[in-house]
Enzyme design. Structure first.
Site, PDB file in Angstrom:
ATOM      1  N   SER A 103       0.917  -1.258  -0.029  1.00  0.00           N
ATOM      2  CA  SER A 103      -0.051  -0.137   0.079  1.00  0.00           C
ATOM      3  C   SER A 103       0.964   1.184   0.015  1.00  0.00           C
ATOM      4  CB  SER A 103      -0.958  -0.032   1.152  1.00  0.00           C
ATOM      5  OG  SER A 103      -0.323  -0.057   2.460  1.00  0.00           O
ATOM      6  N   GLU A 104       2.011   1.215   0.447  1.00  0.00           N
ATOM      7  CA  GLU A 104       2.929   2.269   0.597  1.00  0.00           C
ATOM      8  C   GLU A 104       4.428   1.897   0.547  1.00  0.00           C
ATOM      9  OE1 GLU A 104      -0.095   5.140   1.601  1.00  0.00           O
ATOM     10  OE2 GLU A 104       0.415   3.309   2.464  1.00  0.00           O
ATOM     11  N   THR A 105       5.402   2.361  -0.238  1.00  0.00           N
ATOM     12  CA  THR A 105       6.782   2.157  -0.080  1.00  0.00           C
ATOM     13  C   THR A 105       7.422   3.282   0.240  1.00  0.00           C
ATOM     14  OG1 THR A 105       6.657   0.389  -1.719  1.00  0.00           O
ATOM     15  CG2 THR A 105       8.854   1.552  -1.668  1.00  0.00           C
TER      16      THR A 105
END
Length: 262
Positions: A43-45
């Site tokens: 969902s996020e990096t």
């Protein structure tokens, strides 16, 4: 360059919210970072720029679809990597699109994050919201980033099966659904839907508690609370409302690490 996957807001692998962490060794373009985030499909990096000694680390967050202004679990993941690899100790300052964010390692092994508080203000129920959620709100408010929807019970939050494509029509980064907890040792629960930024349902959303923490602390009359996000993976967030900031804390664990070949 080194890359990692870290599960945040959990002390067990395959729970909490997984985030990618890339320790940058050289300057990379926005397009390159977006492509890597899309490749990792978390969902996020988080992309961590070490910068010069004595200056804050640079920190940026990308979903598979876009860059975002604030992300809690990927900030925790970045701090966890820096602490666990010995790259940093004590307080860490990150320079971000949401200003300077500071993390600390607590005695219990939790990572504490000093984030802005975004108390929500009540707004009329947006057109199409009830139909998209399949539930009737008790209260609706808007924070800086997201829409907050209180439902009648923890079970109503747990049982929710929203129309995800329909939620993209709501004027907010995401829709956060919440209720007072009935489960033991919890104060409130939530779920978080952000299809507009490529995240249909986020497992555990630190930034949502910039809004949830002031809302529930004010409502319950307690500065320090314990919350659970009722996603399939699940996770717990400890919050302390200290206007104009809110402190978010929890554990994190590294699942894998490796070398980037591009």
């Amino acid at each position: 360059m080194r890359i990692f996957t870290v599960d945040s807001f959990t002390d067990r692998p395959f729970k909490g919210n997984p985030a990618g962490v890339c320790l940058l060794e050289s300057s990379r373009s926005d397009e390159w970072m977006q492509s890597l985030a899309r490749e990792l499909r978390h969902s996020e990096t988080a992309f961590v720029d070490p910068r010069e000694q004595g200056h804050p680390y640079g920190l940026r967050w990308f979903t598979p679809a876009t860059e975002v202004d604030l992300c809690g679990h990927a900030t925790m993941a970045a701090a966890h990597v820096l602490y666990s690899t010995g790259a940093a100790a004590g307080a860490i300052e990150f320079s971000t699109r949401s200003g300077i964010l500071t993390t600390k390692m607590l005695d219990n092994g939790f990572i504490s994050m000093d984030f802005p508080a975004y108390p929500p203000s009540e707004v009329p129920v947006p057109e199409g919201l009830e139909q998209a959620l399949g539930a009737t709100p008790v209260w609706v408010g808007k924070g800086v980033l997201d829409l907050l929807v209180e439902l009648e019970s923890e079970q109503a939050v747990r049982d929710l099966t929203p129309d995800i494509p329909a939620l993209t029509g709501i004027d907010a980064r995401a829709v956060c659904v919440t209720a007072r907890a009935t489960s033991k040792d919890l104060d409130y629960v939530s779920r978080f839907f952000a299809p507009k930024v490529g995240v249909p349902e986020d497992p555990v959303t630190g930034s949502a508690h910039c809004m949830l923490s002031p809302y529930w602390s004010t409502k319950l009359g307690e500065d320090t609370l314990v919350a659970a996000q009722l996603s399939e993976r699940g996770g717990e967030i400890h919050t302390t409302y200290a206007p104009p900031r809110t402190l978010l804390s929890g554990p994190a664990t590294t699942v894998w690490s490796g070398d980037l070949h591009i």
